[in-house]
Write a protein that holds these residues in place. Sequence first.
Motif, PDB file in Angstrom:
ATOM      1  N   LEU A 237       0.805  -1.225   0.000  1.00  0.00           N
ATOM      2  CA  LEU A 237       0.000   0.000   0.000  1.00  0.00           C
ATOM      3  C   LEU A 237       0.838   1.275   0.000  1.00  0.00           C
ATOM      4  CD1 LEU A 237      -2.799  -0.954   2.563  1.00  0.00           C
ATOM      5  CD2 LEU A 237      -2.871  -1.105   0.064  1.00  0.00           C
ATOM      6  N   PHE A 238       2.000   1.248   0.664  1.00  0.00           N
ATOM      7  CA  PHE A 238       2.735   2.493   0.888  1.00  0.00           C
ATOM      8  C   PHE A 238       4.236   2.404   0.588  1.00  0.00           C
ATOM      9  CE2 PHE A 238      -0.665   2.043   4.119  1.00  0.00           C
ATOM     10  CZ  PHE A 238      -1.540   2.993   3.614  1.00  0.00           C
ATOM     11  N   GLY A 239       4.702   1.230   0.145  1.00  0.00           N
ATOM     12  CA  GLY A 239       6.138   1.043  -0.025  1.00  0.00           C
ATOM     13  C   GLY A 239       6.709   1.557  -1.321  1.00  0.00           C
ATOM     14  N   HIS A 240       5.881   2.012  -2.258  1.00  0.00           N
ATOM     15  CA  HIS A 240       6.404   2.526  -3.522  1.00  0.00           C
ATOM     16  C   HIS A 240       7.163   3.822  -3.289  1.00  0.00           C
ATOM     17  CE1 HIS A 240       2.414   4.086  -2.736  1.00  0.00           C
ATOM     18  NE2 HIS A 240       2.697   5.143  -3.472  1.00  0.00           N
ATOM     19  N   GLN A 241       8.086   4.127  -4.172  1.00  0.00           N
ATOM     20  CA  GLN A 241       8.955   5.312  -4.071  1.00  0.00           C
ATOM     21  C   GLN A 241       9.650   5.379  -2.709  1.00  0.00           C
ATOM     22  OE1 GLN A 241       6.425   8.638  -5.036  1.00  0.00           O
ATOM     23  NE2 GLN A 241       6.542   8.242  -7.235  1.00  0.00           N
ATOM     24  N   SER A 242      10.096   4.197  -2.251  1.00  0.00           N
ATOM     25  CA  SER A 242      10.847   4.091  -0.993  1.00  0.00           C
ATOM     26  C   SER A 242      10.086   4.642   0.209  1.00  0.00           C
ATOM     27  CB  SER A 242      12.205   4.794  -1.113  1.00  0.00           C
ATOM     28  OG  SER A 242      12.975   4.186  -2.131  1.00  0.00           O
ATOM     29  N   GLY A 243       8.762   4.580   0.142  1.00  0.00           N
ATOM     30  CA  GLY A 243       7.952   4.985   1.289  1.00  0.00           C
ATOM     31  C   GLY A 243       7.961   6.477   1.569  1.00  0.00           C
ATOM     32  N   GLU A 244       8.027   7.300   0.527  1.00  0.00           N
ATOM     33  CA  GLU A 244       8.057   8.745   0.736  1.00  0.00           C
ATOM     34  C   GLU A 244       6.763   9.236   1.371  1.00  0.00           C
ATOM     35  OE1 GLU A 244       9.029  11.008  -2.681  1.00  0.00           O
ATOM     36  OE2 GLU A 244      11.084  10.253  -2.823  1.00  0.00           O
ATOM     37  N   ASP A 245       6.887  10.100   2.374  1.00  0.00           N
ATOM     38  CA  ASP A 245       5.759  10.734   3.065  1.00  0.00           C
ATOM     39  C   ASP A 245       4.780   9.700   3.627  1.00  0.00           C
ATOM     40  OD1 ASP A 245       6.684  13.355   2.559  1.00  0.00           O
ATOM     41  OD2 ASP A 245       5.845  13.273   0.531  1.00  0.00           O
ATOM     42  N   THR A 246       5.345   8.688   4.285  1.00  0.00           N
ATOM     43  CA  THR A 246       4.527   7.641   4.888  1.00  0.00           C
ATOM     44  C   THR A 246       4.841   7.512   6.374  1.00  0.00           C
ATOM     45  OG1 THR A 246       6.146   5.933   4.305  1.00  0.00           O
ATOM     46  CG2 THR A 246       4.355   6.328   2.744  1.00  0.00           C
ATOM     47  N   PHE A 247       3.939   6.842   7.084  1.00  0.00           N
ATOM     48  CA  PHE A 247       4.154   6.558   8.502  1.00  0.00           C
ATOM     49  C   PHE A 247       3.744   5.122   8.780  1.00  0.00           C
ATOM     50  CE2 PHE A 247      -0.239   8.031   8.222  1.00  0.00           C
ATOM     51  CZ  PHE A 247      -0.925   7.092   8.975  1.00  0.00           C
ATOM     52  N   TRP A 248       4.316   4.577   9.831  1.00  0.00           N
ATOM     53  CA  TRP A 248       3.981   3.228  10.276  1.00  0.00           C
ATOM     54  C   TRP A 248       4.311   3.130  11.759  1.00  0.00           C
ATOM     55  CZ3 TRP A 248       6.711  -1.756   8.023  1.00  0.00           C
ATOM     56  CH2 TRP A 248       6.088  -2.897   8.535  1.00  0.00           C
ATOM     57  N   LEU A 249       3.281   3.230  12.594  1.00  0.00           N
ATOM     58  CA  LEU A 249       3.436   2.972  14.026  1.00  0.00           C
ATOM     59  C   LEU A 249       3.271   1.471  14.192  1.00  0.00           C
ATOM     60  CD1 LEU A 249       1.391   5.929  15.553  1.00  0.00           C
ATOM     61  CD2 LEU A 249       3.781   5.861  14.808  1.00  0.00           C
ATOM     62  N   SER A 741      17.247  -1.632  -4.727  1.00  0.00           N
ATOM     63  CA  SER A 741      16.464  -1.013  -5.776  1.00  0.00           C
ATOM     64  C   SER A 741      15.031  -0.828  -5.301  1.00  0.00           C
ATOM     65  CB  SER A 741      16.469  -1.883  -7.032  1.00  0.00           C
ATOM     66  OG  SER A 741      15.511  -1.413  -7.957  1.00  0.00           O
ATOM     67  N   SER A 742      14.496   0.382  -5.407  1.00  0.00           N
ATOM     68  CA  SER A 742      13.109   0.620  -5.040  1.00  0.00           C
ATOM     69  C   SER A 742      12.155   0.146  -6.125  1.00  0.00           C
ATOM     70  CB  SER A 742      12.880   2.115  -4.765  1.00  0.00           C
ATOM     71  OG  SER A 742      13.125   2.859  -5.939  1.00  0.00           O
ATOM     72  N   ASP A 743      12.702  -0.207  -7.308  1.00  0.00           N
ATOM     73  CA  ASP A 743      11.840  -0.645  -8.394  1.00  0.00           C
ATOM     74  C   ASP A 743      11.052  -1.891  -8.026  1.00  0.00           C
ATOM     75  OD1 ASP A 743      12.837   1.433  -9.822  1.00  0.00           O
ATOM     76  OD2 ASP A 743      14.336   0.238 -10.897  1.00  0.00           O
ATOM     77  N   GLN A 744      11.673  -2.773  -7.241  1.00  0.00           N
ATOM     78  CA  GLN A 744      10.997  -4.006  -6.885  1.00  0.00           C
ATOM     79  C   GLN A 744       9.742  -3.729  -6.062  1.00  0.00           C
ATOM     80  OE1 GLN A 744      12.209  -6.711  -8.172  1.00  0.00           O
ATOM     81  NE2 GLN A 744      10.820  -8.251  -7.307  1.00  0.00           N
ATOM     82  N   LEU A 745       9.848  -2.784  -5.123  1.00  0.00           N
ATOM     83  CA  LEU A 745       8.680  -2.420  -4.337  1.00  0.00           C
ATOM     84  C   LEU A 745       7.631  -1.757  -5.211  1.00  0.00           C
ATOM     85  CD1 LEU A 745      10.247  -1.040  -1.049  1.00  0.00           C
ATOM     86  CD2 LEU A 745       8.915  -3.127  -1.318  1.00  0.00           C
ATOM     87  N   ASP A 746       8.081  -0.936  -6.177  1.00  0.00           N
ATOM     88  CA  ASP A 746       7.132  -0.291  -7.083  1.00  0.00           C
ATOM     89  C   ASP A 746       6.395  -1.325  -7.909  1.00  0.00           C
ATOM     90  OD1 ASP A 746       7.806   2.176  -6.140  1.00  0.00           O
ATOM     91  OD2 ASP A 746       9.281   2.566  -7.714  1.00  0.00           O
TER      92      ASP A 746
END
Length: 753
Positions: A237-249, A741-746
């Motif tokens: 849900l949020f890991g694309h683009q290396s998790g930019e502007d995301t949070f995870w508590l 590589s962040s491509d894999q997450l994307d």
Amino acid sequence: MILTSLSEIEHDGCYLFNCIPSGRNSGFKVVRYHSLVIDPGSLPDDLISIAWTASPNLLSYLESDQTNVSTFLGSLDSNFMAVSLEHSIGGGELSNISNGNGSESDSSRVIMAIKHSSRPHYGVQFHPESVATHYGRQIFQNFKKMTRDFGLRKSCLQERKVHSIGKLEKSQVKSAGQCGSASKDLLHTERLELLEPNGSRMLAKRALGKKCLRLRWKKIDNFLCPAVGSEDIFAVLFGHQSGEDTFWLDSSSVDQLIRDTVTFDAMNKPLNNRARFSFMGGKGGSLWKQMTFHLSGQRANCGGTLTTRDAYGSTANNFIKEGFLEFLNKEIESIRYNEKDYEGLPFDFHGGFIGYLGYGLKVECDASSNMAKSSTPDACFFFADNTVVVDHSNGDVYILSLHDELSSSNGDGICGNSTHNSWLLETEKKLLRLGATPPGLLINGKAYAISSNVTRQSFVVEKSKDQYIRDVQSCLDYIRDGESYELCLTTQMKRRVDYINALQLYFKLRKQNPAPYAAWLNFSSENLSICCSSPERFLRLDRDKILEAKPIKGTIARGRTPEEDECLRLQLKYRQVEKDQAENLMIVDLLRNDLGKVCEPGSVHVPRLMDVESYKAVHTMVSTIRGTKKANLSPVDCVKASFPGGSMTGAPKVRSMEILDSLESSPRGIYSGSIGFFSYNHTFDLNIVIRTVILHNGEATVGAGGAIVALSNPEAEYDEMMLKARAPTKVVEDCSQTIYSSDQLDSMQATTS
């Protein structure tokens, strides 16, 4: 020198000790963590000793069988309580010193209480307010009666003086009566004025509030399974683009939680139900915004600059004179909401503010100044309108979306904007596709060997070993001089990390060092990522208005076999060294004092003192302090009364922070602050930022330290500091050997879209 031990006390029957036994084996034991004792030969003739240690032997806390861990009347800052009182109680005094202590030599007894021979002055040289002192409540009750009797006696004396003047004229009497009425009316007015701020906020909220938030949510039952965990959900849900502007508590230690047997205290609150839920989200909804705050100076009331970035890319800068915490308070108070929206949700965060408070914000609380300016923002928060919640106890997943009723409806409450509805549906579809994905699909990125022309680096500690040891010795000098009881000395270590994937580093950290109050935060506009594996809660306020703090002091490694593991756990619980006991008890008493400022009188209690909680790698000694929030105070008021966490400062807090500022060579920044949430419906949960990697502008920073008490060994303190930093620094070193590589997450995110 005495360090947080219990001493048995004998007394002379003074009314201060009415209904309290005396002498050895009597059960009257008190907490002493002072560095000074009274030389009997130095007492002037008008000061009389009224209590002494009954034996030269000191008792550990666990030798006590009747420790009072229930409600106390309050907490004091001074280790020598002197008060102006007078009492005259006939026939109420106890007999003289008993229990056969006459054989003890005077030289072996330490004076524990004195009184003035003619003036109404009393003092004790122990801590009646400590959670581990026996009969502490009785001492305060006696004290209260002495105060009342003195007041009544003084009033009678005043009456006699008035009557001796002569008979007053009727007009004078009438005038005096009118003054009395005026005084009563004035008192009533003052009471109304005290309550007015809360009422004013309510009126302002109705008149000026521009946000009336409504919540929609969906639930997927029993979604988690061995093939799909919370890490998979975040990556999709949020890991694309290396998790930019995301949070995870992130409660990354839930494997242990599920095996725990949950027990409850007298208020029907679970005692060991730690971090059952994880909260995650990113930039998306129309209400999303990022708030970044920098103090304008390093002294109290200096204000600062707030930069706000909204979901559409617009940015605004404003100077906030009252500071960030007051700004946050006004933001929360401006929101109206409907409690029916979250009926049935078992957690306390339903959307709102998620981020961190840096240690430097202590100048908006009790501290007068900071040593230096932090390179990272002093506070940074998202307003999260779209959130995914994972319930680790049963595998349920919740999808939440907030919208502003005033801006998304036509005034009749019917929503005219379906953006939030579409997000709910799209997120549900992605999750259901993830659940159908064959297990074993790589989501952690593709690794490449780092090129040989990249220079390998290692962490550099900002202070040499010799300098750190000298600083520990300075702390010991301050403690022996009576300036502090405990000082949490810290330092930082840094290294360049130009080639590193911050999100992959966090994935690795949560596996190697799982913790119940772990967190990931990324603020792309600040080039800032926070990878936190904290095991410690700072402060929580739940929907029932119960405040809870859970300080940690005392740690031991897990055993290799079940038998060895249980032996080590019992060793920590029952045979802890005096130093560990001292650290824990001092912070418990400090936090009881902090909570006492904002809780209903008599509600602060300690359901668990020096209990042991078990995690993947260690057993830790944890205490739990709770109280009921006063109705007229806001969530931010509660944080201001306790921030920063006492386990990161020492006791007493204000003086300890001043000393630490003089010893530490650089600002702590985010380290020692708090990460967590403030929900729009007035709940919050914040951790203590420890065991954390800060990635900012191509540099990794790890903070570490330890509590210095009178029994601390400087060499051992340095070793402990380095040990605490080992896990986070090792993860950085490991990740620095590879490029991800962040491509894999994307591609993973695209597959499930």
